[in-house]
Scaffold this motif. Structure first.
Motif, PDB file in Angstrom:
ATOM      1  N   VAL A  11      -4.969  15.937   9.082  1.00  0.00           N
ATOM      2  CA  VAL A  11      -3.615  14.998   8.715  1.00  0.00           C
ATOM      3  C   VAL A  11      -3.720  14.169   7.485  1.00  0.00           C
ATOM      4  N   GLY A  12      -4.955  13.821   7.231  1.00  0.00           N
ATOM      5  CA  GLY A  12      -5.175  13.056   5.866  1.00  0.00           C
ATOM      6  C   GLY A  12      -4.629  13.590   4.868  1.00  0.00           C
ATOM      7  N   VAL A  13      -5.048  14.983   4.644  1.00  0.00           N
ATOM      8  CA  VAL A  13      -4.792  15.724   3.499  1.00  0.00           C
ATOM      9  C   VAL A  13      -3.366  16.107   3.252  1.00  0.00           C
ATOM     10  N   LEU A  14      -2.638  16.388   4.388  1.00  0.00           N
ATOM     11  CA  LEU A  14      -1.240  16.640   4.201  1.00  0.00           C
ATOM     12  C   LEU A  14      -0.389  15.583   3.989  1.00  0.00           C
ATOM     13  N   SER A  15      -0.812  14.418   4.685  1.00  0.00           N
ATOM     14  CA  SER A  15       0.112  13.171   4.466  1.00  0.00           C
ATOM     15  C   SER A  15      -0.477  12.461   3.353  1.00  0.00           C
ATOM     16  N   PHE A  16      -1.377  12.895   2.401  1.00  0.00           N
ATOM     17  CA  PHE A  16      -2.200  11.861   1.370  1.00  0.00           C
ATOM     18  C   PHE A  16      -0.957  11.448   0.522  1.00  0.00           C
ATOM     19  N   PRO A  17      -0.091  12.044  -0.027  1.00  0.00           N
ATOM     20  CA  PRO A  17       0.908  11.328  -0.992  1.00  0.00           C
ATOM     21  C   PRO A  17       1.784  10.060  -0.434  1.00  0.00           C
ATOM     22  N   PHE A  18       1.957  10.169   1.053  1.00  0.00           N
ATOM     23  CA  PHE A  18       2.797   9.166   1.671  1.00  0.00           C
ATOM     24  C   PHE A  18       2.162   8.034   1.797  1.00  0.00           C
ATOM     25  N   HIS A  19       0.609   8.505   2.285  1.00  0.00           N
ATOM     26  CA  HIS A  19      -0.169   7.310   2.562  1.00  0.00           C
ATOM     27  C   HIS A  19      -0.455   6.531   1.117  1.00  0.00           C
ATOM     28  N   VAL A  20      -0.442   7.160  -0.074  1.00  0.00           N
ATOM     29  CA  VAL A  20      -0.855   6.581  -1.354  1.00  0.00           C
ATOM     30  C   VAL A  20       0.403   5.544  -1.511  1.00  0.00           C
ATOM     31  N   ILE A  21       1.423   6.155  -1.205  1.00  0.00           N
ATOM     32  CA  ILE A  21       2.859   5.300  -1.204  1.00  0.00           C
ATOM     33  C   ILE A  21       2.854   3.937  -0.357  1.00  0.00           C
ATOM     34  N   PHE A  22       2.436   4.295   1.017  1.00  0.00           N
ATOM     35  CA  PHE A  22       2.471   3.258   1.973  1.00  0.00           C
ATOM     36  C   PHE A  22       1.359   2.319   1.406  1.00  0.00           C
ATOM     37  N   ALA A  23       0.391   2.619   0.938  1.00  0.00           N
ATOM     38  CA  ALA A  23      -0.590   1.590   0.867  1.00  0.00           C
ATOM     39  C   ALA A  23      -0.282   0.879  -0.472  1.00  0.00           C
ATOM     40  N   TRP A  24       0.283   1.741  -1.581  1.00  0.00           N
ATOM     41  CA  TRP A  24       0.359   0.697  -2.886  1.00  0.00           C
ATOM     42  C   TRP A  24       1.503  -0.131  -2.568  1.00  0.00           C
ATOM     43  N   THR A  25       2.562   0.397  -2.029  1.00  0.00           N
ATOM     44  CA  THR A  25       3.879  -0.467  -1.743  1.00  0.00           C
ATOM     45  C   THR A  25       3.564  -1.502  -0.994  1.00  0.00           C
ATOM     46  N   GLY A  26       2.812  -1.435   0.216  1.00  0.00           N
ATOM     47  CA  GLY A  26       2.492  -2.493   1.024  1.00  0.00           C
ATOM     48  C   GLY A  26       1.720  -3.393   0.352  1.00  0.00           C
ATOM     49  N   ALA A  27       0.772  -2.823  -0.177  1.00  0.00           N
ATOM     50  CA  ALA A  27      -0.164  -4.143  -0.848  1.00  0.00           C
ATOM     51  C   ALA A  27       0.726  -5.127  -1.867  1.00  0.00           C
ATOM     52  N   ALA A  28       1.668  -4.058  -2.584  1.00  0.00           N
ATOM     53  CA  ALA A  28       2.351  -4.818  -3.266  1.00  0.00           C
ATOM     54  C   ALA A  28       3.180  -6.074  -2.936  1.00  0.00           C
ATOM     55  N   MET A  29       3.604  -5.554  -1.747  1.00  0.00           N
ATOM     56  CA  MET A  29       4.718  -6.576  -0.981  1.00  0.00           C
ATOM     57  C   MET A  29       3.751  -7.904  -0.372  1.00  0.00           C
ATOM     58  N   CYS A  30       2.608  -7.453   0.078  1.00  0.00           N
ATOM     59  CA  CYS A  30       1.903  -8.265   0.807  1.00  0.00           C
ATOM     60  C   CYS A  30       0.862  -9.236   0.017  1.00  0.00           C
ATOM     61  N   CYS A  31       0.530  -8.766  -0.973  1.00  0.00           N
ATOM     62  CA  CYS A  31      -0.426  -9.272  -2.095  1.00  0.00           C
ATOM     63  C   CYS A  31       0.195  -9.997  -3.173  1.00  0.00           C
ATOM     64  N   VAL A  32       1.490 -10.154  -3.109  1.00  0.00           N
ATOM     65  CA  VAL A  32       2.176 -10.952  -4.359  1.00  0.00           C
ATOM     66  C   VAL A  32       1.577 -12.419  -4.332  1.00  0.00           C
ATOM     67  N   ALA A  33       1.600 -12.969  -3.189  1.00  0.00           N
ATOM     68  CA  ALA A  33       1.001 -14.562  -3.508  1.00  0.00           C
ATOM     69  C   ALA A  33      -0.438 -14.598  -3.969  1.00  0.00           C
ATOM     70  N   LEU A  34      -1.163 -13.554  -3.509  1.00  0.00           N
ATOM     71  CA  LEU A  34      -2.647 -13.754  -3.757  1.00  0.00           C
ATOM     72  C   LEU A  34      -2.690 -13.276  -5.404  1.00  0.00           C
ATOM     73  N   LEU A  35      -1.837 -12.140  -5.755  1.00  0.00           N
ATOM     74  CA  LEU A  35      -2.104 -11.623  -7.049  1.00  0.00           C
ATOM     75  C   LEU A  35      -1.565 -12.651  -8.014  1.00  0.00           C
ATOM     76  N   ALA A  36      -0.324 -13.634  -7.764  1.00  0.00           N
ATOM     77  CA  ALA A  36       0.157 -14.597  -8.364  1.00  0.00           C
ATOM     78  C   ALA A  36      -0.722 -15.571  -8.668  1.00  0.00           C
ATOM     79  N   LEU A  37      -1.573 -16.078  -7.539  1.00  0.00           N
ATOM     80  CA  LEU A  37      -2.650 -16.993  -7.543  1.00  0.00           C
ATOM     81  C   LEU A  37      -3.720 -16.690  -8.608  1.00  0.00           C
ATOM     82  N   VAL A  38      -4.370 -15.584  -8.334  1.00  0.00           N
ATOM     83  CA  VAL A  38      -5.407 -15.386  -9.042  1.00  0.00           C
ATOM     84  C   VAL A  38      -4.908 -15.008 -10.663  1.00  0.00           C
ATOM     85  N   MET A  39      -3.842 -14.310 -10.811  1.00  0.00           N
ATOM     86  CA  MET A  39      -3.457 -14.139 -12.151  1.00  0.00           C
ATOM     87  C   MET A  39      -2.986 -15.380 -12.963  1.00  0.00           C
ATOM     88  N   SER A  40      -2.206 -16.219 -12.216  1.00  0.00           N
ATOM     89  CA  SER A  40      -1.861 -17.364 -13.035  1.00  0.00           C
ATOM     90  C   SER A  40      -3.313 -18.232 -13.205  1.00  0.00           C
TER      91      SER A  40
END
Lengths: 84, 521
Positions: free
Chosen positions: B188-217
């Protein structure tokens, strides 16, 4: 323990490494801030994976602290912080 | 890769998986149902009488009514077109921003709001998905979980890269049970790997915005970061009110201007800022279909509708080119129903991935280190959370209609949340009391029954003729698909149990597992 250290100390290190990249690339960072932030997430995740390879947690902790310090010092040599 | 390095990668993959697995299970299961968010919104509403008084109400009439009742709503408001147009506007309660929603159908001819609080299922499922229904902290927690998930994916790829081809065809019903779970997890992990990369990356991008902004600024860019970030991510800077009231051009003019500027735009919303002020700005947003990053904006002045800027496919800044696909890639709303159905299946497979990962960790730990409280507790926690969340959401669906059509309909939304929580707590208590094998045997069957029943309850209250409605059919179909998936899992588990003895951890006789370590076959 390694993963925890990688997660906690990897976050500032990833952001500062991306900051150094922004300082090195001759394009205004404001123009590519979104790709830079996306890249910083990838770097953070990669640092967590790399942290897992450390032989002992204390070595990892020390290494990450030194890396954070170095990155911060290097950032001070750039005009990024508060620059126009 | 050296054996010691591989072992460290496996340990990290397992640690990260254990830490993030249960939160990801909740997010993925709620995310699977959230693929039909708009349809669920329709499903949860009381069955309409098509001759309802305000269903043909115009957006302008709704805007005027909302502003007459709440003059401050013009500071920031979204108008959503549709059969029953809605206005979502920002209110302030005790200094905290609160979003309010009002539908055209909520008002009578005199402009009085007669709406009664109804179901909140779609909002609840969405909140479970992106913040585990934990206000304020949940979204940041899910951001960190998404990054850990990304790390687990990178580690998983490194672990399996060299033996990828061999393991892809290794799912057999012979051999020991742990090997089967491991192969299933890898497949399951190998077959759906590309989609999991998408979910992880975009999910992190949407949920970590405040954290990234805090540390970057704080560490990198300083106080200038916030304005640069706003400029990079917003279609137009937020206007300040001048204090000079001015007549506005009106919704029809805004829509006509947007059609003129971007004819292929399908309008999804109209955002109003400082409406009624001479600095008012209107953003007509929506989709230009046929693109992954399909969101587009036509921004204009509020008073005369003069065009300020247009953003859309083929006309984006570099920042916007990267930002536009983040949301659509995560939610799969770029490719029609087929892509959404694919995402639904992938999300359910993701649940299986996290569940099997946790089970493998428990068994592996017991085999290698002997019986431990940690492995036993994690196994029961995994079973309790898994079946608790699945059953909890089913119960929320089940009670939604009976409460909605009772004299206590105003309590529907709280009742749905309370039902979820109570079911989750009962499932957790049961998982810690009963032997894990019993929970694993009964859990899927019970949950499948609940999901099979939910559409029947809906039909019983609103009429089975309503099933012909595409939205209702899609949601009910999704519930039945979940039931079928659970029956499939129950069938696979039963088949395995008939062919191989369960791991001692499952029967509550984990001490025997010490012996299993000496005989791994």
């Amino acid at each position: 323990m390694r993963g925890l250290l990688g997660t906690l100390l990897g976050l500032p290190l990833a952001m500062m490494l991306c900051g150094l990249l922004a300082a090195a690339v001759p394009v205004d960072w404001r123009q590519w801030l979104v790709p830079l932030m996306l890249l910083s997430l990838l770097v953070w995740a990669a640092l967590i994976v790399l942290a897992g390879l450390a032989r002992t947690p204390w070595r990892l902790g020390a290494g990450l602290l030194v890396a954070n310090g170095l990155a911060w010092l290097l950032l001070q040599t750039t005009s990024l912080y508060g620059g126009a | 890769m050296r054996a010691a390095t591989l072992k460290r990668h496996i340990d990290l993959h397992a640690w990260v998986g254990i830490l993030a697995g249960l939160a990801l299970f909740v997010a993925f299961f709620a995310g699977a149902l959230n693929m039909f968010h708009h349809e669920l919104h329709h499903w949860q509403e009381p069955a309409h009488d098509d001759a309802g008084p305000a269903r043909d109400a115009s957006l302008q009439a709704l805007l005027d009514t909302v502003l007459a009742n709440h003059p401050e709503a013009g500071q920031r408001m979204y108008l959503i077109p549709g059969d029953d147009p809605s206005a979502i506007w920002r209110d302030t309660v005790d200094g905290e921003p609160v979003w309010r929603t009002e539908h055209a159908g909520d008002f009578n001819d005199a402009g009085e709001n007669l709406a009664v609080e109804g179901s909140g299922l779609s909002e609840f499922v969405n909140q479970l998905h992106y913040e585990l229904a934990l206000p304020k902290v949940g979204i940041h927690l899910m951001g960190i979980v998404s990054v850990l998930y990304g790390a687990a994916l990178i580690g998983g790829l490194l672990i399996h890269w060299s033996r990828l081809k061999k393991e892809l065809f290794a799912l057999k019903h012979q051999g020991n049970l742990r090997r089967y779970w491991k192969n299933l997890h890898n497949l399951v992990g190998v077959l759906s790997f590309p989609f999991h990369v998408i979910f992880a990356w975009t999910g992190a991008a949407m949920c970590c915005v405040a954290l990234l902004a805090l540390v970057m600024s704080g560490l990198v860019f300083g106080p200038q970061f916030q304005s640069a970030f706003t400029e990079a991510t917003e279609a137009w800077p937020t206007p300040e009110a001048s204090g000079n009231p001015t007549a506005m051009a009106g919704v029809d003019r805004y829509l006509a201007r947007a059609e003129q500027a971007l004819p292929e735009l399908e309008v999804g919303w109209i955002e109003l800022r400082q409406y009624g002020d001479e600095n008012a700005v209107v953003d007509v947003g929506g989709s230009v279909h046929g693109n992954v990053g399909h969101y587009a904006h036509v921004v204009m002045r509020g008073d005369d509708g003069a065009l300020l800027t247009t953003t859309g496919p083929g006309n984006r800044t570099l920042n916007d080119r990267f930002l536009a696909p983040v949301y659509s890639l995560h939610f799969g709303d770029y490719g029609g129903l087929l892509v959404r159905l694919l995402y639904f299946v992938l999300a359910l497979l993701g649940c299986l991935l996290f569940f099997s990962g946790n089970i493998m960790w428990c068994e592996r730990r017991t085999d290698r280190q002997g019986p431990s409280r940690a492995a036993a507790v994690m196994l029961r926690l995994t079973l309790g959370v898994t079946f608790g969340v699945i059953a909890g959401l089913a119960v929320s669906f089940l009670i939604s209609k009976p409460v909605l059509y009772s004299p206590w309909s105003a309590w529907t939304a709280p009742a749905e949340r309370i039902a979820f929580l109570v079911t989750l707590l009962i499932a957790l208590a049961a998982a810690f009391r009963a032997p894990p094998l019993t929970t694993a045997r009964l859990g899927p069957l019970l949950c499948a029954g609940l999901y099979g029943l939910a559409p029947l309850v809906q039909g019983a209250f609103e009429g089975f003729g309503g099933w012909r409605d595409p939205d209702i059919l899609l949601v009910n179909g999704a519930l039945w698909a979940v039931a079928a998936s659970l029956l499939l899992v129950a069938g696979l588990r039963g088949r395995r149990q008939r062919r191989a003895a369960p791991h001692p951890l499952w029967t509550g006789t984990a001490r025997a597992a010490a012996g299993a370590a000496a005989d791994p076959a």
